[in-house]
Write a protein that holds these residues in place. Sequence first.
Motif, PDB file in Angstrom:
ATOM      1  N   UNK A 178      38.085  38.878  -2.752  1.00  0.00           N
ATOM      2  CA  UNK A 178      37.778  40.252  -2.534  1.00  0.00           C
ATOM      3  C   UNK A 178      36.791  40.410  -1.198  1.00  0.00           C
ATOM      4  N   UNK A 179      36.029  39.218  -0.736  1.00  0.00           N
ATOM      5  CA  UNK A 179      35.310  39.169   0.467  1.00  0.00           C
ATOM      6  C   UNK A 179      36.262  39.324   1.754  1.00  0.00           C
ATOM      7  N   UNK A 180      37.624  38.518   1.319  1.00  0.00           N
ATOM      8  CA  UNK A 180      38.344  38.371   2.491  1.00  0.00           C
ATOM      9  C   UNK A 180      39.230  39.942   2.883  1.00  0.00           C
ATOM     10  N   UNK A 181      39.420  40.704   1.520  1.00  0.00           N
ATOM     11  CA  UNK A 181      39.923  41.601   1.731  1.00  0.00           C
ATOM     12  C   UNK A 181      39.094  43.102   2.152  1.00  0.00           C
ATOM     13  N   UNK A 182      38.048  43.086   1.681  1.00  0.00           N
ATOM     14  CA  UNK A 182      37.296  44.250   1.945  1.00  0.00           C
ATOM     15  C   UNK A 182      36.102  44.101   3.075  1.00  0.00           C
ATOM     16  N   UNK A 183      35.868  42.858   3.340  1.00  0.00           N
ATOM     17  CA  UNK A 183      34.850  42.623   4.601  1.00  0.00           C
ATOM     18  C   UNK A 183      35.570  41.872   5.685  1.00  0.00           C
ATOM     19  N   UNK A 184      36.147  40.704   5.479  1.00  0.00           N
ATOM     20  CA  UNK A 184      36.752  40.042   6.769  1.00  0.00           C
ATOM     21  C   UNK A 184      37.786  40.874   7.267  1.00  0.00           C
ATOM     22  N   UNK A 185      38.505  41.510   6.611  1.00  0.00           N
ATOM     23  CA  UNK A 185      39.762  42.049   7.058  1.00  0.00           C
ATOM     24  C   UNK A 185      39.322  43.270   8.215  1.00  0.00           C
ATOM     25  N   UNK A 186      38.465  44.108   7.701  1.00  0.00           N
ATOM     26  CA  UNK A 186      38.008  45.291   8.766  1.00  0.00           C
ATOM     27  C   UNK A 186      37.521  44.622   9.757  1.00  0.00           C
ATOM     28  N   UNK A 239      34.747  51.806   1.154  1.00  0.00           N
ATOM     29  CA  UNK A 239      35.402  52.846   2.108  1.00  0.00           C
ATOM     30  C   UNK A 239      34.638  53.782   2.783  1.00  0.00           C
ATOM     31  N   UNK A 240      33.734  54.577   2.060  1.00  0.00           N
ATOM     32  CA  UNK A 240      32.915  55.503   2.677  1.00  0.00           C
ATOM     33  C   UNK A 240      31.800  54.700   3.626  1.00  0.00           C
ATOM     34  N   UNK A 241      31.468  53.323   3.397  1.00  0.00           N
ATOM     35  CA  UNK A 241      30.536  52.673   4.141  1.00  0.00           C
ATOM     36  C   UNK A 241      31.534  52.131   5.672  1.00  0.00           C
ATOM     37  N   UNK A 242      32.471  51.918   5.370  1.00  0.00           N
ATOM     38  CA  UNK A 242      33.483  51.745   6.707  1.00  0.00           C
ATOM     39  C   UNK A 242      33.878  52.733   7.647  1.00  0.00           C
ATOM     40  N   UNK A 243      34.073  54.047   6.857  1.00  0.00           N
ATOM     41  CA  UNK A 243      34.141  55.237   7.485  1.00  0.00           C
ATOM     42  C   UNK A 243      32.850  55.710   8.241  1.00  0.00           C
ATOM     43  N   UNK A 244      31.746  55.410   7.621  1.00  0.00           N
ATOM     44  CA  UNK A 244      30.633  55.842   8.105  1.00  0.00           C
ATOM     45  C   UNK A 244      30.113  55.125   9.461  1.00  0.00           C
ATOM     46  N   UNK A 245      30.578  53.824   9.407  1.00  0.00           N
ATOM     47  CA  UNK A 245      30.370  52.850  10.450  1.00  0.00           C
ATOM     48  C   UNK A 245      31.029  53.156  11.714  1.00  0.00           C
TER      49      UNK A 245
END
Length: 307
Positions: free
Chosen positions: A225-233, A294-300
């Motif tokens: 989950x860390x790799x997919x949701x954090x490291x990947x972006x 996803x809302x966090x990434x979109x906001x960043x």
Amino acid sequence: MQFFIILFPIFSIFIVGFIAQKVLKFDVANLSKMSLYVLSPFLAFKTFYTHTLTSDYFIYIAYIFGLCFSLVFIVSMWSIAMRYSVKERCALILSSCFMNNGNYGTPVLLVFFGSLGFDLGVIMMVLQQFVMSTVGIYYAAKGSAHSDIVSQKDVIKKVIRMPVAYGAFAGIIFQLCHIPLSKSIMTSIGMIGDSSIVIIMIILGMQLAKIKITQLDYPKLSFALTARMVISPIVAFAMVYFMPLSPMYKQILIVLAAMPNAANTTLMSVQFDTHPELVSSATLVSTLLSLITLPIVLSIIGAPIPI
């Protein structure tokens, strides 16, 4: 609120599959084989045949393969450090290196970025489908329950025998050679191919119905989950910084990299018995977590979030 409304149909299909498996006890392995070998090749043909190839495809191809292999390298290094087996490493790769930018990503992009986002999302969906039908199948076969008696040559043969890639190549050839297909033929191809999207999601729900929470490997699931949701972006951000693309297109590629795990990986893990309980649980949990991440990434990245 609109963000949750967009994703509600996706979760509804998962629930249908979950309930169907609990009540009717389907043979999930045979259903996944039907989707991989019969339905998915038609979807690959349709997508590659109907979307015009341009020079920008070379940039997108470099990006999609670069992101995939970067994540594979990171997961492999972690697996070596943790002394995981080949099967465990391959299951982790299936659980973290392939994003769901099709039935999940494209509607999200349409809402946040409009038609331009949707068009690029379709292109990336096509390319991601090709990556999963080659790189994904390779690691699924390599991590098979019988991988200890299967040679590297046999793994390559399994990849070559997968019909999805041939469907994609056929679509490219038909497009480049301007081979016309009648409306009735395209309707038939579309009906068969499009059905694979829903069936994949139903199969994921069925696989989730077989998971026992007490049997989950939480350390591996947490890393996936860390790799997919954090490291990947983060990796995607570093890659697009050097690409000759507009700021909006860079934002879109980063958002796609933050998508949850692809549902197709569940099919592969079930078909080759590559720790399907880990892969399917990573897909479900990453999909649930995406409601927050996803809302966090979109906001960043500065994308507008509809209310």
